[in-house]
Structure formats: C-alpha cells, structure tokens
Design a protein around this motif. Structure first.
Motif, mmCIF file in Angstrom:
data_model
loop_
_atom_site.group_PDB
_atom_site.id
_atom_site.type_symbol
_atom_site.label_atom_id
_atom_site.label_comp_id
_atom_site.label_asym_id
_atom_site.label_seq_id
_atom_site.Cartn_x
_atom_site.Cartn_y
_atom_site.Cartn_z
ATOM 1 N N GLY A 49 0.834 -1.259 0.065
ATOM 2 C CA GLY A 49 -0.125 0.082 -0.020
ATOM 3 C C GLY A 49 0.895 1.110 -0.049
ATOM 4 O O GLY A 49 1.255 1.631 1.094
ATOM 5 N N TYR A 72 7.493 -2.455 -3.674
ATOM 6 C CA TYR A 72 6.187 -2.264 -3.122
ATOM 7 C C TYR A 72 5.130 -3.062 -3.940
ATOM 8 O O TYR A 72 5.115 -3.344 -5.109
ATOM 9 C CB TYR A 72 5.657 -0.664 -3.011
ATOM 10 N N SER A 121 0.576 -2.646 -4.645
ATOM 11 C CA SER A 121 -0.369 -1.669 -4.637
ATOM 12 C C SER A 121 -1.497 -1.979 -5.619
ATOM 13 O O SER A 121 -1.119 -2.859 -6.364
ATOM 14 C CB SER A 121 0.167 -0.209 -4.883
ATOM 15 N N LYS A 164 2.664 2.816 -9.352
ATOM 16 C CA LYS A 164 2.604 4.299 -9.208
ATOM 17 C C LYS A 164 3.509 5.216 -10.281
ATOM 18 O O LYS A 164 4.835 4.621 -10.184
ATOM 19 C CB LYS A 164 3.070 4.819 -7.700
ATOM 20 N N CYS A 166 -1.838 -0.509 3.728
ATOM 21 C CA CYS A 166 -2.946 -0.327 2.889
ATOM 22 C C CYS A 166 -4.156 -0.401 3.697
ATOM 23 O O CYS A 166 -4.441 -0.632 4.633
ATOM 24 C CB CYS A 166 -2.881 -1.424 1.705
#
Lengths: 332, 332
Positions: free
Chosen positions: A170, A191, A193, A197, A222
């Motif tokens: 998260g 990471y 997610s 990103k 998260c």
C-alpha cells in the motif's frame, strides 16, 4: 425571569443549529471543542448504546444532519436508514473501513476523514516497530527491568536494518512516508499496490506473494477492504521466509492472525511489530505470549500534536460543509 | 610417535607465532576465528583475573606482541608496563575511553578500533530509542502484556517526532548517521562538537547548554574523555526543559546519572532512551523504576551482521600489523 428567557433563547438557538450525532467511545465529545462545538447541536450518545439512544431520541434523530464517528464505530446501512436527514459523516480515523461508503454514496451522504493528519506519526511508529523487532529493544527493556545485571551478551544478537529489503504493502501517503524514512536507513524499498505508481522508481510487484518473496520485511500500510482482508496469510508468510518481519500499522484484519500464530510456532517467521489487531482492544492470549513480537495499542496516531490536529480538522470539516464550502479532507 | 612429533611440531610452530593476549569477558575468544586465529599464538585469560593470569604466565607475557580487548576491559598504564614487548592494541569497541591512548602513544604502541562497523546500528538504535520514548512503545508493549484489553485511550498521549529540534552531541560518523536518518523524519538538526564542521550546514553550538536550550531532544554520540565526562548535568537538563528527551548511545558516564534521576523525580525532564550507563551491566534500582525511560543493554552493536563484521575486522587488523601493512581501522 431574565435568566430563564436567556436560557430558553439559548436552547432555541441550539435547536436551530445543524444536529451532529457523536458516535464514539466515552470521552469522544472532547473531540469537538469551541469554537466548532458552539456552531452545532451536539447529540452525544456515549452514555447509551447507539440503538437505545436513537430509540429514545427519535424526534431528534430524524433531523440529524451529520455524524461524527470514531474508527471503531461502524456506519452501517442499518444506522444510515435510521438517519433520514443525514448528509455528512465525519470520521476521526485515517481508515474508512468502518463506513459503508457504497451506501453513503447511494444516499448522497458525503464522508470526510482524517486526511493526512496521522501519516507522519503512523510512519514513525512503523519504523520504530521495525527497529524494535529486529534489534529487540522492548524485549531487552523488559528483561533488564525484571532481571538486573544483564548485559548484551545475555541476549540473542539482533539483525541490521541497513540494506534490508523492505516491501511496502500500500503505497499511499503513509506508505510513502515509511519509504522516505527507510531510504535514510539504506533499506531497499519495493511495493505492492492496486496499481503501479508512475511517480516513484521503487520496484512494483502486482502480487503480494511476489513482494514477500523479494523482501526481508513487509510493512502493511494499505486500506482494509474485501480485496485486502486477510491477504497476509500463510502463503505470504512462507514467501517472506524464516527471518522475515511483518510490521502492521494499517488494520488488524489485513493479517490472518491464526496463520501468523501458526507460522510463529513453527518457526516460519522471524518477528512482527503490530499496532493493530483483528479484535481491538487486543485480548489475544497467544499474541501476548510471543517473544519476538512488539505490541502497540493502535497508537499510531496518539500524539498530542495529532490529537490537537484532528480536533481542529473534524470541526473545520463540519463548519465547511454547513457553510456550503468544500470539505477539507473529503473521502467521498 | 608420529602423532607426538606432529603435535610437538605444531606446538613449536604456534610458539613462533606472534603472541596475542585476549582481554575480555568469557566467550571473547570466539571473536578471533579461522583463518586469523591460526596465524597467532592466542593467550586467553578469560578463566582467570588478568593479574593472576599474567603472574602465572610471566614467561609468555614478556613476549606478548598484541592485546585484543573488549570495551569493558581497560588497557591501563599498569597493564602496559607488564607487557614490555607490546606493539599493538586492538579493541573490538567503537569507543576507546578504556584505552590509555596517551601511554600507548608514549610507548609506541599502535591502537586499532572498530572503525565504522557499528555506526549504522548505533544510529538505528538511537532513532528507535527516540521514537520509543516519545511514542511510549516499550511502555505500551509492557502494559498490554500485563493488563489485557487496554486501548490507546488508556495511555497518555505521546509526542510527534516530525518537526522536533534535535541537538546532536558529537558529530562524528555515528552523529552524522543519526542526523541523516532524522532528517527523513523532518527533524531540525543542530549540533555541538569540539569544532564547527565545515562540511555540514546544521547550526553549530559551541556550548552544550546552548544546544540544549535550542533543542527538544539531545542525542549523545560523542567520545568519553575528560572534557565530556558528566557533561550532561543538571544545568544541561534544565536548559533542555520539562518535555526534553535525552538519548544516549555513546558512553554512560557522559551523563551525570544522579542529576538525571533528580531531574526526573522533579519533573524537570521528559524522558530518556539509554543504551549505556555509568556502570555496566546496569544494576541501578532507581533507573529501573522510571517509566518514561527506555533501557537497552549497550546493544547498539549487537546485530549478527556487525558481529561477523567485527570478527573479521579484528583479525584483519592483527594480520595487517604483523605483515607490516597499514592498520585497517587505526586509532593511533
């Protein structure tokens, strides 16, 4: 006579203010302080279970315009259906898993949260829990106080933080704050997610098992939802490996606690730093008995500065909404 | 016969190796492992007090060429005068306050230390102790295990690390590592040191009282010597102020512990994270009773990775010296 009429005028003027129902633990009313508390007609249910309160105050509840709630106090479809005039929910928590956001959306009820008020504190706590677990700080403090005259040679060696591969689950505001701090410790960040990103260069893993396979440490940051509930299960723990450490500063139900206990007893996991638990307040005998687990009472946000901050933020959200201005920290 | 002659040959060849006296606690000999241990004639005094050992082994001691010592085991003028052939002291500690450096210099005895092996671990520990004290992590962990069912509301609020003014006493390698980490927490760093460092932009205070006046937190990272002994006294604590926190990862005697206890009892100081103490192992009843102090057993260096690192470093220093190569981590 003058006093009575003043009181009546005051009562009358309070009654004309927007009604805000408080839905939280004893003492929760201290969250809404002057000047904000003077601008609303506060209904405080703390002394009664909510359904009793609502039954006893049906005439008021039908006109409740806003609810101010704590993270441990759910905003369910049932509750929403009892508050036909509700237009706003303000929660004092970073998480919103206790709020039925879909039902709020359907009813046109706006929701405001804690924004980023707690992000730095929670990230600080995550780092401290991680160092605590791997360097055995709380454990040593406890031993030193119980058995005097111990030296470091009486303790098992800890592990070095520098160079650890840390997988962040998260990468929202809190996850980014954790990553930023751990970079200063020369940790290697990657990471998992919902999506990659574009604004960071950390390696991204779309699967949490894959992230665990490539990490020494998992830090859970998260949101809790149907996709993330109990996502940190036996498979993830085995992928993380025997020396692996899990830090959870998000929501307890992200971890399958039964699997965690089993993996712990089987020596399949190295340690854990837990600020949150499936059931809070924490009352799990087995967790209390683990000696390489650091426990914290969902305290990631409980600094004086953040408490002052959230008191102002909830007030400002209420004030903004009822002045037809944009919410300060909108969720929906 | 063949075996006996082999043994004799082995004994003879060991006797011809440079003699290294170990001066440390039981188990200290594990620090010097193969291949290094095979290159020296190791004299291990762990089973006897040093002066008994030296009296019993006068014939060997007169030819001791090096001492390998632990931080808790002093190298005094008296000891040096008993070892006329001594040419090298290797200490396994970051600090060298237990070594009479002046006398070593006078006698032409070289000294090697731990270099920067422990700097990252000690800095990690300093940060963790700081967050632990201000967010009350060890305290909460202890309470949760003793009294089940507690929530964060049962604890006093902590304080926020972000934005804290941190004064670092001693901006050597460890101090710089601490500063680097705390910058990632948005702390404002300033420092006191023997002299202003031209390579950093942090504000410099030539007086530790002045540094304390301008800080919320003091992190002690300097060497112990006549100038720094008990420098953190009542005056400094009062300057730091009631909410102030002291973290000590350097040497216990930097702090006047009596003043610390007094200031604590009078509410003149906020808290402390202490890895080192005037007397070690720690056995101070009063310190054990303080509830906003986190205690650690001089464990800043006790990670597995650093232990492996120091084992290699002491061996490499000995090997380099006796091969007429430069010391790896020279002190003098």
């Amino acid at each position: 006579m003058a006093d009575r009429s003043t009181n009546e005028e005051q009562s009358q003027s309070i009654i004309n203010l927007p009604k805000v129902l408080l839905h939280g633990p004893p003492g929760f009313s201290s969250l809404l302080q002057p000047p904000y508390s003077l601008k609303f007609h506060i209904l405080n249910n703390a002394s009664l279970p909510l359904h009793h309160f609502l039954a006893n105050h049906a005439h008021l509840c039908s006109s409740v315009a806003a609810v101010l709630c704590d993270g441990g106090y759910p905003i369910t479809t049932d509750l929403l259906s009892l508050l036909p005039s509700l237009r706003l929910v303000v929660t004092s928590s970073a998480g919103t898993d206790h709020v039925d956001l879909e039902e709020c959306r359907r009813r046109g009820v706006r929701v405001a949260g804690a924004g980023n008020i707690f992000s730095q504190d929670v990230a600080d706590l995550a780092v401290a829990l991680l160092i605590d677990v791997i360097m055995k700080i709380s454990a040593a403090d406890g031993c030193l106080r119980k058995r005097h005259g111990l030296s470091w040679r009486d303790f098992p060696l800890g592990s070095k933080l520098t160079g650890k591969k840390v997988g962040i689950v998260g990468l929202g505001k809190i996850g980014l704050e954790v990553a930023h701090r751990l970079e200063a410790f020369d940790c290697m960040i990657s990471y998992n997610s919902r999506s990659k990103k574009p604004f960071v260069s950390y390696p991204f893993y779309s699967s949490v098992v894959e992230l665990a396979t490539n990490s020494n440490v998992l830090v859970l940051c998260c949101a809790l939802n149907d996709q993330t509930r109990q996502m940190i299960n036996r498979e993830v723990m085995l992928a993380l490996g025997k020396g692996g450490v899990i830090v959870n500063v998000a929501r307890g139900a992200l971890i399958d606690e039964k699997d965690l206990l089993r993996c712990w007893l089987e020596g399949e996991i190295g340690g854990a730093g837990l600020d949150v638990f499936e059931n809070e307040p924490l009352d799990c005998e087995e967790l209390f008995s683990l000696d390489n687990v650091v426990l914290s009472p969902h305290a990631g946000f409980s600094t004086l500065e953040s408490y002052i901050g959230i008191c102002q933020l909830v007030g400002r959200n209420l004030e903004a909404f009822f002045s037809n201005k944009p919410l300060i920290s909108p969720v929906i």
